[in-house]
Scaffold this active site. Structure first.
Site, PDB file in Angstrom:
ATOM      1  CE  LYS A  44      -4.050   4.890  -1.643  1.00  0.00           C
ATOM      2  NZ  LYS A  44      -5.077   5.423  -2.565  1.00  0.00           N
ATOM      3  CE1 TYR A  55      -3.954   2.116   0.579  1.00  0.00           C
ATOM      4  CE2 TYR A  55      -2.800   2.980   2.502  1.00  0.00           C
ATOM      5  CZ  TYR A  55      -3.849   3.048   1.607  1.00  0.00           C
ATOM      6  OH  TYR A  55      -4.797   4.035   1.738  1.00  0.00           O
TER       7      TYR A  55
END
Length: 309
Positions: free
Chosen positions: A159, A155
């Site tokens: 991101k 993640y």
């Protein structure tokens, strides 16, 4: 913010933050293409928006494949005649520490967040450049991508990559009058409800209890606290804002800095391992950068309900 006549796509908008973005854009007059992998969630989102007096249609498909991106843009144009705004929000989590993370865990998250953002933005940007009327691209980042977070290798990578792409696309699309920005939200969602520390505050808010400490210190509120920033960045009022990462949550609005050199030092003839070792602490020791999100200890009176000590 008058978005009357504008058309927006919001990926991952069947529920949670994405639904809040879609509803806010519709509330200001935009027609919205809702996207989700769940037919029921997508249908309910469309019903909610139209029930509020807005216009919406749905595309049920996972983001990542180019085919989905193409379908989203085609649906916007076929259903509402144009495309002005893209919000890339769709995402999944597969949290675990590095040594337990499988290839599938990594690839799934990167495919949805990073590749999904890339394919959707590429398709939207191609259309916006061809149409010649400018546009707004809003990509959803995360504090994890800015500072890292334990158990979120996949993640964090996705991101952080999104914000890097946003800066690049802001340069590439400037001549087409297409702005590209990242929103860094903090809000109570199904994802944060898996973290007991945050869930106690979201549960309290659901019970109608005030949580001022969480809203101010943690920037932790609900999805509606974030949605206004998306509507602003989609509007004509934000025409001169591009390449930025803007944080929002609870009572806080913040502008994130771009990565920059904190301290620099020079040595004639260059640096060798020995000279770096000899001077590193004196030069940089007090300026080493923090990793992870700071999690301050809440005072006893800030803890909701049964959480109070």
């Amino acid at each position: 913010m008058d978005l009357t006549g504008k058309v927006a796509i919001v990926t991952g908008s069947g529920r949670g933050l994405g639904l809040a973005y879609a509803r806010e854009l519709a509330r200001h007059g935009a027609s919205v293409v809702v996207n989700d992998v769940d037919q029921e969630a997508a249908d309910e989102a469309v019903a909610t928006i139209t029930g509020d007096g807005g216009r919406a249609t749905a595309v049920v498909a996972p983001v990542g494949p180019t085919e989905t991106a193409t379908r989203l843009v085609e649906t916007a144009v076929e259903s509402f005649g144009r495309l002005d705004v893209l919000v890339t929000n769709a995402g999944v989590l597969r949290d675990t520490v590095l040594w337990k993370m499988s290839d599938e865990d990594f690839d799934t998250v990167v495919n949805v967040h990073l590749r999904g953002t890339f394919t959707c933005v590429r398709e939207a940007a191609t259309h916006m450049r061809s149409a010649g009327e400018g546009g707004r691209i809003i990509c959803i980042g995360s504090p994890t991508g800015q500072r890292g977070n334990f158990g979120q290798t996949n993640y964090a990578a996705a991101k952080a990559g999104i914000v890097g792409m946003v800066r690049t696309w802001a340069l590439e699309l400037a001549r087409a009058n297409v702005t590209v920005n990242a929103v860094i939200p903090v809000a109570a969602t199904a994802m944060t409800d898996t973290v007991p520390f945050f869930k106690q505050f979201s549960d309290a808010a659901d019970r109608g209890e005030p949580v001022p400490w969480a809203r101010r210190v943690l920037s932790f509120g609900d999805a509606d606290d974030v949605a206004g920033l998306v509507a602003f960045l989609a509007s004509d009022e934000a025409a001169e804002i591009s390449g930025q990462a803007v944080g929002i949550g609870g009572d806080r609005l913040a502008l994130w800095s771009h990565p920059d050199e904190v301290v620099t030092a020079f040595q004639d003839g260059g640096w060798r391992a020995e000279s770096i070792a000899a001077g590193f602490d004196a030069l940089f020791g007090r300026r080493l950068q923090q990793v992870g999100q700071p999690m301050p200890e809440p005072p006893a009176d800030a803890l909701p309900g049964e959480g109070k000590r």
